[in-house]
Design an enzyme around this catalytic site. Structure first.
Site, PDB file in Angstrom:
ATOM      1  N   HIS A 128       0.867  -1.180   0.000  1.00 43.16           N
ATOM      2  CA  HIS A 128       0.000   0.000   0.000  1.00 43.16           C
ATOM      3  C   HIS A 128       0.909   1.238   0.000  1.00 43.16           C
ATOM      4  CE1 HIS A 128      -2.748   3.002   1.797  1.00 43.16           C
ATOM      5  NE2 HIS A 128      -3.748   2.218   1.428  1.00 43.16           N
ATOM      6  N   ASP A 186       3.381  -4.140   7.984  1.00 41.70           N
ATOM      7  CA  ASP A 186       2.106  -3.430   7.876  1.00 41.70           C
ATOM      8  C   ASP A 186       0.996  -4.447   8.139  1.00 41.70           C
ATOM      9  OD1 ASP A 186      -0.270  -2.325   7.045  1.00 41.70           O
ATOM     10  OD2 ASP A 186       0.493  -1.567   5.133  1.00 41.70           O
ATOM     11  N   GLN A 233      -4.216  -5.258   7.181  1.00 39.35           N
ATOM     12  CA  GLN A 233      -5.177  -6.252   6.690  1.00 39.35           C
ATOM     13  C   GLN A 233      -5.040  -7.586   7.417  1.00 39.35           C
ATOM     14  OE1 GLN A 233      -7.546  -5.458   4.676  1.00 39.35           O
ATOM     15  NE2 GLN A 233      -6.806  -3.539   3.793  1.00 39.35           N
ATOM     16  N   LYS A 247     -10.455  -0.874  10.259  1.00 33.79           N
ATOM     17  CA  LYS A 247     -10.658  -2.108   9.496  1.00 33.79           C
ATOM     18  C   LYS A 247     -10.948  -3.284  10.421  1.00 33.79           C
ATOM     19  CE  LYS A 247      -7.258  -0.554   6.096  1.00 33.79           C
ATOM     20  NZ  LYS A 247      -7.965  -0.023   4.950  1.00 33.79           N
ATOM     21  N   CYS A 264      -4.672   2.122  -3.819  1.00 29.27           N
ATOM     22  CA  CYS A 264      -3.456   2.726  -3.225  1.00 29.27           C
ATOM     23  C   CYS A 264      -2.266   1.790  -3.382  1.00 29.27           C
ATOM     24  CB  CYS A 264      -3.666   3.070  -1.751  1.00 29.27           C
ATOM     25  SG  CYS A 264      -4.986   4.230  -1.479  1.00 29.27           S
TER      26      CYS A 264
END
Ligand code: PMP
Length: 414
Positions: free
Chosen positions: A131, A208, A211, A234, A372
């Site tokens: 991303h 990261d 998700q 999220k 993104c």
């Protein structure tokens, strides 16, 4: 973390009933089929009520006053830190900086950790599946220091080329950055293996987790990374919440990035001294109501159990993938053997935006665009994809509705 045994049946109807928005309709009565969870998740009533309760009953600033309300607000805010730290397996709440989300977390690492260490000719290693929040902050600080951003390639299947990643981990690399789960391909990256390679070469690894935290049991210490960034909205929490976990010894060495109230020990006009982490990185009034909501989201997810959530989403992934393969001309991008319930696809002869617009008219919310992730679009040679992303509250019937809407759209666009 996962108090509920994996074998307890998953009562989707009861879970859905706890999300007020899932009951709504669009376009004059069409049931909403919400398949844009990688973008942001819906919120259960307990989260909405916690935010509402904060403003109705407890609104005050944190850590600044001795009165009862301020103590309650501080307790809620620090309670959220404790709940989140436990949820992701941190060694202590003091290892967790509360941020507005992943973007703020990666920028904090870029400016506070990385920038002071970068010299001309150095490099940051990322991957082509990231991303922009895990690319652009590194470019900004590399641009100031004549350093370079390198990106490890991926295979056509959407898997990271781990050998290439390891080969690129040369002596110039001062930080490696990789997503735990791709927001476009769904690929789950082998973080323990990457972390071990980084450790052997003395390169810190940032992961990261935007998700991953909403969809998998995450234990940052077991993963073996050095930084772990995630975002609250999220994972059933409010927008403007998230965190950065880092090893205590790393946080202790990092200078402040933002200056202001609450991050200092003492301020004189000639200069200031700073609070210990994590307060050192939390200047100004934080999103207290948001974190009160995020703490509820953590309790909610723990109440269902992350092992069960992951297993249920795998069922949905298998079902939806098989159904989507029935659509003529549909191509799925991202077929890694280990993937989350994110399905990016293209349909021959149809632009992703046109397709998403026609799906929307049927009440099916998917995202279309570059997600993104420009470098990833370039890797596949496409300008955009459609993406259906599932959460544990989705159903097989919603996957059927997606396929029915796609077949109808295809007939219209042919
Ligand atoms: N990384 C990934 C993999 C994401 O999916 C997102 C959100 N789309 C982000 C980073 C950025 O998260 P936020 O906008 O909440 O900071």
């Amino acid at each position: 973390m996962n108090a509920v045994p994996a074998g307890v049946p998953f009562d989707t109807a009861a879970i859905r009933a706890r999300f007020p928005l899932l009951a709504r309709t669009v376009y004059g009565g069409k049931p909403l089929v919400y398949l844009d969870n990688a973008n942001t998740s819906q919120k259960p009533a307990c989260v909405i009520e916690a935010v509402d309760r904060f403003y109705r009953e407890r609104n005050a600033n944190v850590s600044r006053a001795v009165h009862a309300l301020s103590e309650e607000a501080t307790g809620l805010y620090e309670g959220a830190r404790t709940a989140l730290a436990r949820f992701i397996g941190a060694g202590s709440p003091q290892e967790l900086v509360l941020t507005s989300g992943t973007t703020m977390a990666t920028n904090l690492v870029a400016y506070s950790y990385l920038l002071p260490r970068l010299r001309p000719g150095d490099a940051v290693l990322t991957t082509v599946m990231e991303h922009h929040a895990n690319i652009v902050p590194w470019q900004l600080v590399c641009g100031r220091t004549d350093a370079q951003v390198l990106a490890a390639p991926i295979r056509d299947s959407g898997e990271l080329d781990v050998d290439a990643f390891v080969r690129l981990l040369g002596p110039r690399v001062k930080l490696a950055c990789v997503t735990h789960v791709s927001n476009v391909l769904g690929t789950v990256n082998p973080i323990p293996e990457l972390a071990a390679a980084c450790r052997r070469r003395g390169v810190p690894l940032l992961v990261d987790g935007s998700q991953a935290v909403p969809h998998l049991p995450v234990d940052v210490r077991a993963l073996g990374c050095d930084f772990y960034a995630f975002t609250g909205h999220k994972m059933c929490g409010p927008t403007g919440t998230g965190g950065l976990w880092a090893r205590r010894e790393i946080l202790a060495q990092m200078p402040p990035f933002f200056g202001g109230g609450e991050m200092i020990r003492e301020v004189r006009i000639e200069g200031s001294t700073f609070a210990d982490p994590p307060a050192r990185f939390e200047a100004g009034t934080p999103n207290i109501a948001g974190f009160a909501g995020l703490a509820e989201a953590v309790h909610f997810l723990e109440g269902i159990g992350m092992v069960r959530i992951a297993a249920r989403e795998q069922q949905l992934l298998r079902y939806a993938t098989a159904r989507l393969r029935e659509v003529p001309g549909l191509r799925i991008l991202g077929e890694a053997p280990h993937k989350a319930a994110v399905i990016s696809f293209l349909v021959e002869g149809a632009h992703a935006h046109d397709l998403a617009t026609l799906l929307d008219l049927e009440g099916v919310a998917v995202r279309s665009g570059h997600h993104c992730a420009h470098p990833l679009m370039q890797r596949y040679g496409v300008p955009a994809t459609c993406r259906a992303s599932f959460a544990f509250y989705n159903t097989e019937a919603e996957a059927d509705a997606l396929v029915a809407a796609l077949l109808k759209a295809r007939a219209l666009l042919a």
